[in-house]
Motif scaffolding. Sequence first.
Motif, PDB file in Angstrom:
ATOM      1  N   GLU A 171       0.820  -1.219   0.000  1.00 15.09           N
ATOM      2  CA  GLU A 171       0.000   0.000   0.000  1.00 15.09           C
ATOM      3  C   GLU A 171       0.854   1.270   0.000  1.00 15.09           C
ATOM      4  N   ASP A 172       1.985   1.263   0.701  1.00 14.34           N
ATOM      5  CA  ASP A 172       2.841   2.458   0.733  1.00 14.34           C
ATOM      6  C   ASP A 172       3.360   2.828  -0.650  1.00 14.34           C
ATOM      7  N   LYS A 173       3.723   1.819  -1.460  1.00 15.70           N
ATOM      8  CA  LYS A 173       4.191   2.084  -2.829  1.00 15.70           C
ATOM      9  C   LYS A 173       3.065   2.676  -3.681  1.00 15.70           C
ATOM     10  N   LEU A 174       1.866   2.151  -3.491  1.00 14.55           N
ATOM     11  CA  LEU A 174       0.722   2.663  -4.243  1.00 14.55           C
ATOM     12  C   LEU A 174       0.440   4.121  -3.867  1.00 14.55           C
ATOM     13  N   LYS A 175       0.437   4.412  -2.567  1.00 15.58           N
ATOM     14  CA  LYS A 175       0.183   5.783  -2.118  1.00 15.58           C
ATOM     15  C   LYS A 175       1.239   6.734  -2.667  1.00 15.58           C
ATOM     16  N   LYS A 176       2.495   6.326  -2.627  1.00 17.98           N
ATOM     17  CA  LYS A 176       3.582   7.164  -3.143  1.00 17.98           C
ATOM     18  C   LYS A 176       3.384   7.444  -4.636  1.00 17.98           C
ATOM     19  N   PHE A 177       3.005   6.411  -5.378  1.00 13.07           N
ATOM     20  CA  PHE A 177       2.780   6.587  -6.811  1.00 13.07           C
ATOM     21  C   PHE A 177       1.687   7.622  -7.085  1.00 13.07           C
ATOM     22  N   LEU A 188     -12.184  14.887  -6.055  1.00 10.17           N
ATOM     23  CA  LEU A 188     -11.987  13.952  -4.951  1.00 10.17           C
ATOM     24  C   LEU A 188     -12.367  12.537  -5.388  1.00 10.17           C
ATOM     25  N   ALA A 189     -13.525  12.400  -6.023  1.00  9.91           N
ATOM     26  CA  ALA A 189     -13.992  11.094  -6.490  1.00  9.91           C
ATOM     27  C   ALA A 189     -13.093  10.546  -7.593  1.00  9.91           C
ATOM     28  N   ASP A 190     -12.603  11.418  -8.453  1.00  6.78           N
ATOM     29  CA  ASP A 190     -11.764  10.998  -9.575  1.00  6.78           C
ATOM     30  C   ASP A 190     -10.459  10.374  -9.094  1.00  6.78           C
ATOM     31  N   LEU A 191      -9.847  10.930  -8.048  1.00  9.44           N
ATOM     32  CA  LEU A 191      -8.619  10.319  -7.541  1.00  9.44           C
ATOM     33  C   LEU A 191      -8.917   8.959  -6.921  1.00  9.44           C
ATOM     34  N   ALA A 192     -10.040   8.827  -6.222  1.00 12.83           N
ATOM     35  CA  ALA A 192     -10.401   7.523  -5.661  1.00 12.83           C
ATOM     36  C   ALA A 192     -10.567   6.494  -6.775  1.00 12.83           C
ATOM     37  N   PHE A 193     -11.263   6.868  -7.839  1.00 10.87           N
ATOM     38  CA  PHE A 193     -11.414   5.978  -8.996  1.00 10.87           C
ATOM     39  C   PHE A 193     -10.059   5.619  -9.585  1.00 10.87           C
ATOM     40  N   ALA A 194      -9.225   6.630  -9.840  1.00 13.11           N
ATOM     41  CA  ALA A 194      -7.919   6.399 -10.473  1.00 13.11           C
ATOM     42  C   ALA A 194      -7.070   5.445  -9.641  1.00 13.11           C
ATOM     43  N   ALA A 195      -7.041   5.651  -8.338  1.00  7.89           N
ATOM     44  CA  ALA A 195      -6.236   4.791  -7.474  1.00  7.89           C
ATOM     45  C   ALA A 195      -6.767   3.359  -7.475  1.00  7.89           C
ATOM     46  N   ALA A 196      -8.077   3.212  -7.314  1.00  8.73           N
ATOM     47  CA  ALA A 196      -8.665   1.872  -7.287  1.00  8.73           C
ATOM     48  C   ALA A 196      -8.468   1.149  -8.612  1.00  8.73           C
ATOM     49  N   ALA A 197      -8.705   1.842  -9.706  1.00  3.58           N
ATOM     50  CA  ALA A 197      -8.649   1.214 -11.025  1.00  3.58           C
ATOM     51  C   ALA A 197      -7.227   0.903 -11.483  1.00  3.58           C
ATOM     52  N   ASN A 198      -6.260   1.709 -11.075  1.00  3.07           N
ATOM     53  CA  ASN A 198      -4.876   1.512 -11.505  1.00  3.07           C
ATOM     54  C   ASN A 198      -4.044   0.713 -10.508  1.00  3.07           C
ATOM     55  N   SER A 199      -4.582   0.436  -9.331  1.00  2.22           N
ATOM     56  CA  SER A 199      -3.794  -0.207  -8.283  1.00  2.22           C
ATOM     57  C   SER A 199      -3.377  -1.634  -8.610  1.00  2.22           C
ATOM     58  N   SER A 200      -4.033  -2.256  -9.571  1.00  3.25           N
ATOM     59  CA  SER A 200      -3.636  -3.606  -9.970  1.00  3.25           C
ATOM     60  C   SER A 200      -2.394  -3.582 -10.853  1.00  3.25           C
TER      61      SER A 200
END
Length: 135
Positions: free
Chosen positions: A3-9, A56-68
Motif C-alpha cells: 500500500e505504501d508504494k501505491l500511495k507514493k505513486f 476527490l472522487a476521480d482520484l479515488a477511482f484512479a487509485a482503485a482502477a490503476n492499483s492492480s
Amino acid sequence: MHEDKLKKFFLRDRFASYNGITLEKVAPGHAVTKMEVTENHLNGVDIIQGGAIFTLADLAFAAAANSSGQVTVGINASISYFKASSGKMLIAEAKEVSSSAKIANYNVDVVNETEELIARVTFTGYRKGNRIEFK
C-alpha cells in the motif's frame, strides 16, 4: 502490492494534491480519498464547488482502477449530487463493480464526516494494456 508504494505513486497526481486531496487507503479495486474543505473549495453561494467533489472522487477511482498495475483511464463518468455539505471534510470511497480485460466499472460514494451521502459518481475505465511500475 504494498500500500505504501501505491500511495507514493498516486502522489504524482499534482492536481489532486494541489486541491488538498489525500489517498487514505488503496488496494486492487478499492480506494479511499479525503479532502479537508477550505475556503478555496467553495463556490459563489458558499457551498462546496461541484468540481472539487468530482476531483476527490476521480482520484479515488484512479487509485482503485490503476492499483492492480494496469493503466486504466476514465472514458465516461456520471455524477449525481444529493446534498450540499456544510462539513469540514469529504471522503470518497471507490469500489469496483465489474471488470474485464478492457473495461472496468466503479462506483464512488462521497460522504461528509458524519457519513451523509453527498454525491455518487459512476466511472467507466478503459484498460490500455500497458503496465505501471510502482516504485
